[in-house]
Write a protein that holds these residues in place. Structure first.
Motif, PDB file in Angstrom:
ATOM      1  N   ILE A  26       0.829  -1.205   0.000  1.00 43.74           N
ATOM      2  CA  ILE A  26       0.000   0.000   0.000  1.00 43.74           C
ATOM      3  C   ILE A  26       0.861   1.252   0.000  1.00 43.74           C
ATOM      4  CG2 ILE A  26      -1.759   1.285   1.297  1.00 43.74           C
ATOM      5  CD1 ILE A  26      -2.792  -1.387   2.338  1.00 43.74           C
ATOM      6  N   SER A  27       2.096   1.132   0.500  1.00 45.99           N
ATOM      7  CA  SER A  27       2.974   2.307   0.592  1.00 45.99           C
ATOM      8  C   SER A  27       3.276   2.916  -0.768  1.00 45.99           C
ATOM      9  CB  SER A  27       4.292   1.928   1.291  1.00 45.99           C
ATOM     10  OG  SER A  27       5.111   1.128   0.463  1.00 45.99           O
ATOM     11  N   PHE A  28       3.113   2.164  -1.844  1.00 43.36           N
ATOM     12  CA  PHE A  28       3.381   2.699  -3.173  1.00 43.36           C
ATOM     13  C   PHE A  28       2.255   3.622  -3.656  1.00 43.36           C
ATOM     14  CE2 PHE A  28       6.093  -1.020  -3.032  1.00 43.36           C
ATOM     15  CZ  PHE A  28       7.221  -0.625  -3.712  1.00 43.36           C
ATOM     16  N   TYR A  29       1.056   3.423  -3.137  1.00 38.80           N
ATOM     17  CA  TYR A  29      -0.102   4.122  -3.684  1.00 38.80           C
ATOM     18  C   TYR A  29      -0.186   5.602  -3.333  1.00 38.80           C
ATOM     19  CZ  TYR A  29      -1.842  -0.329  -5.378  1.00 38.80           C
ATOM     20  OH  TYR A  29      -1.975  -1.512  -6.060  1.00 38.80           O
ATOM     21  N   PRO A  30       0.169   6.031  -2.098  1.00 36.90           N
ATOM     22  CA  PRO A  30       0.089   7.470  -1.829  1.00 36.90           C
ATOM     23  C   PRO A  30       0.874   8.328  -2.828  1.00 36.90           C
ATOM     24  CG  PRO A  30       0.367   6.271   0.218  1.00 36.90           C
ATOM     25  CD  PRO A  30       0.532   5.269  -0.879  1.00 36.90           C
ATOM     26  N   GLN A  31       2.081   7.869  -3.215  1.00 33.97           N
ATOM     27  CA  GLN A  31       2.872   8.645  -4.171  1.00 33.97           C
ATOM     28  C   GLN A  31       2.230   8.632  -5.550  1.00 33.97           C
ATOM     29  OE1 GLN A  31       5.998  10.374  -3.372  1.00 33.97           O
ATOM     30  NE2 GLN A  31       5.198  11.342  -5.213  1.00 33.97           N
ATOM     31  N   VAL A  32       1.738   7.478  -5.977  1.00 29.28           N
ATOM     32  CA  VAL A  32       1.080   7.374  -7.287  1.00 29.28           C
ATOM     33  C   VAL A  32      -0.169   8.251  -7.325  1.00 29.28           C
ATOM     34  CG1 VAL A  32      -0.162   5.809  -8.845  1.00 29.28           C
ATOM     35  CG2 VAL A  32       1.970   5.063  -7.771  1.00 29.28           C
ATOM     36  N   ILE A  33      -0.955   8.220  -6.248  1.00 37.04           N
ATOM     37  CA  ILE A  33      -2.176   9.029  -6.178  1.00 37.04           C
ATOM     38  C   ILE A  33      -1.836  10.519  -6.132  1.00 37.04           C
ATOM     39  CG2 ILE A  33      -4.176   9.583  -4.738  1.00 37.04           C
ATOM     40  CD1 ILE A  33      -4.194   6.629  -3.885  1.00 37.04           C
ATOM     41  N   LEU A  34      -0.799  10.871  -5.356  1.00 36.59           N
ATOM     42  CA  LEU A  34      -0.370  12.272  -5.278  1.00 36.59           C
ATOM     43  C   LEU A  34       0.061  12.779  -6.647  1.00 36.59           C
ATOM     44  CD1 LEU A  34       0.286  14.738  -3.492  1.00 36.59           C
ATOM     45  CD2 LEU A  34       2.567  13.780  -3.148  1.00 36.59           C
ATOM     46  N   ASN A  35       0.832  11.984  -7.364  1.00 41.51           N
ATOM     47  CA  ASN A  35       1.256  12.376  -8.720  1.00 41.51           C
ATOM     48  C   ASN A  35       0.056  12.574  -9.629  1.00 41.51           C
ATOM     49  OD1 ASN A  35       3.869  12.018  -7.795  1.00 41.51           O
ATOM     50  ND2 ASN A  35       4.123  10.011  -8.733  1.00 41.51           N
ATOM     51  N   PHE A  36      -0.906  11.652  -9.528  1.00 39.42           N
ATOM     52  CA  PHE A  36      -2.102  11.717 -10.384  1.00 39.42           C
ATOM     53  C   PHE A  36      -2.927  12.971 -10.091  1.00 39.42           C
ATOM     54  CE2 PHE A  36      -6.654  10.745 -10.881  1.00 39.42           C
ATOM     55  CZ  PHE A  36      -6.690  10.501 -12.253  1.00 39.42           C
ATOM     56  N   ARG A  37      -3.098  13.281  -8.814  1.00 40.11           N
ATOM     57  CA  ARG A  37      -3.906  14.450  -8.450  1.00 40.11           C
ATOM     58  C   ARG A  37      -3.240  15.752  -8.864  1.00 40.11           C
ATOM     59  NH1 ARG A  37      -5.917  12.818  -2.297  1.00 40.11           N
ATOM     60  NH2 ARG A  37      -7.568  11.354  -2.939  1.00 40.11           N
ATOM     61  N   ARG A  38      -1.924  15.817  -8.719  1.00 41.21           N
ATOM     62  CA  ARG A  38      -1.194  17.041  -9.063  1.00 41.21           C
ATOM     63  C   ARG A  38      -0.883  17.133 -10.547  1.00 41.21           C
ATOM     64  NH1 ARG A  38       3.953  16.825  -6.944  1.00 41.21           N
ATOM     65  NH2 ARG A  38       4.183  19.057  -6.652  1.00 41.21           N
TER      66      ARG A  38
END
Length: 272
Positions: A26-38
């Motif tokens: 799950i630790s990989f998802y916050p960065q992927v989601i942050l990149n997607f949102r920004r």
């Protein structure tokens, strides 16, 4: 092949192992989601991602081979004794596979999102090239005598080496910017939890077997947890203690859009 002496410890081992798997995965998802949102990867160090892909790829080769290959398992038993247990669990293989996939997705985001002039350094590209070239040479060295355990231990050493150096570019980038904006702290908190759980899993197996071969027989996994936890603590200190008052880093496109109204307003005043 050794079996468990305590059923409760066996269950605890499995539970803690999957806690480590889910925390790390799950630790990989916050960065992927942050990149997607920004729609931006500004603040994420590209060297960190490139080195991370090599790290997880080599770790996957080690885990999958030792877990599935009976030939490699026999070589392990011959070296450490048939009473010992294989130090790789199903959750290790699952985590490595998932890690390679998510890191590759992050690289795709780097390719398509706003980068703010960031590039992968030649040093990182050189390190990755040398590492895979060395791995290829080791394969041909191991081939004549079928020294597969020695070979996968090389890949295990590679992942340890990459774990040591992969965090350094991001840590220095945070230091130079005096900010962790763009680098997800959620990633670090989950990674820290996974590292602690992974270390606990190894300790549980060692206690049950009354043997610490599990640690030095899989030194890569041992060092992986220790190094990850050390850098996670460093990143948490940067985020919460050193640079808590963060200002969002504007990407060039946003800066341009924000300046346009100001320019037009100034032009109107001059015309009046």
């Amino acid at each position: 092949m050794a079996s468990w002496n305590s059923f409760p410890l066996e269950i605890t081992y499995e539970v803690v192992g999957w806690i480590a798997f889910f925390s790390w995965s799950i630790s990989f998802y916050p960065q992927v989601i942050l990149n997607f949102r920004r729609k931006s990867v500004v603040g994420l160090n590209f060297d960190f991602v490139v080195l991370n892909l090599t790290k997880h790829s080599s770790y996957l080769i080690y885990n999958a081979t030792l877990y599935f290959s009976s030939a490699v398992q026999n070589q392990y038993f011959q070296k450490y004794g048939f009473k010992e247990m294989i130090p790789v669990a199903a959750n290790d293989v699952a985590f490595s596979s998932h890690a390679v996939l998510l890191t590759a997705i992050t690289l795709v985001q780097i390719a398509i999102y706003e980068r703010g002039g960031q590039t992968v350094s030649k040093i990182s590209l050189g390190i990755v090239s040398i590492v895979w070239l060395a791995a290829g040479v080791c394969f041909f060295i191991a081939l004549p005598n079928h020294s597969w355990l020695w070979l996968i231990n090389i890949f295990n050493s590679i992942q340890v080496f990459m774990t040591v150096i992969k965090y350094i570019p991001q840590a220095f980038m945070n230091f130079n910017r005096k900010s962790t904006d763009g680098f997800s702290i959620g990633n670090i908190l989950l990674d820290f939890s996974g590292g602690v759980a992974n270390y606990a899993q190894m300790a549980i197996q060692s206690i049950d077997q009354n043997s610490w071969v599990n640690f030095y027989g899989n030194i890569g996994k041992t060092l992986l947890s220790l190094i990850s936890v050390f850098f996670d603590i460093l990143f948490m200190c940067q985020h919460f203690l050193l640079y808590p008052d963060q200002r969002p880093v504007l990407i060039p496109s946003k800066i341009t859009k924000e300046k346009e109204p100001l320019v037009k307003a100034k032009e109107s005043e001059e015309n009046v």
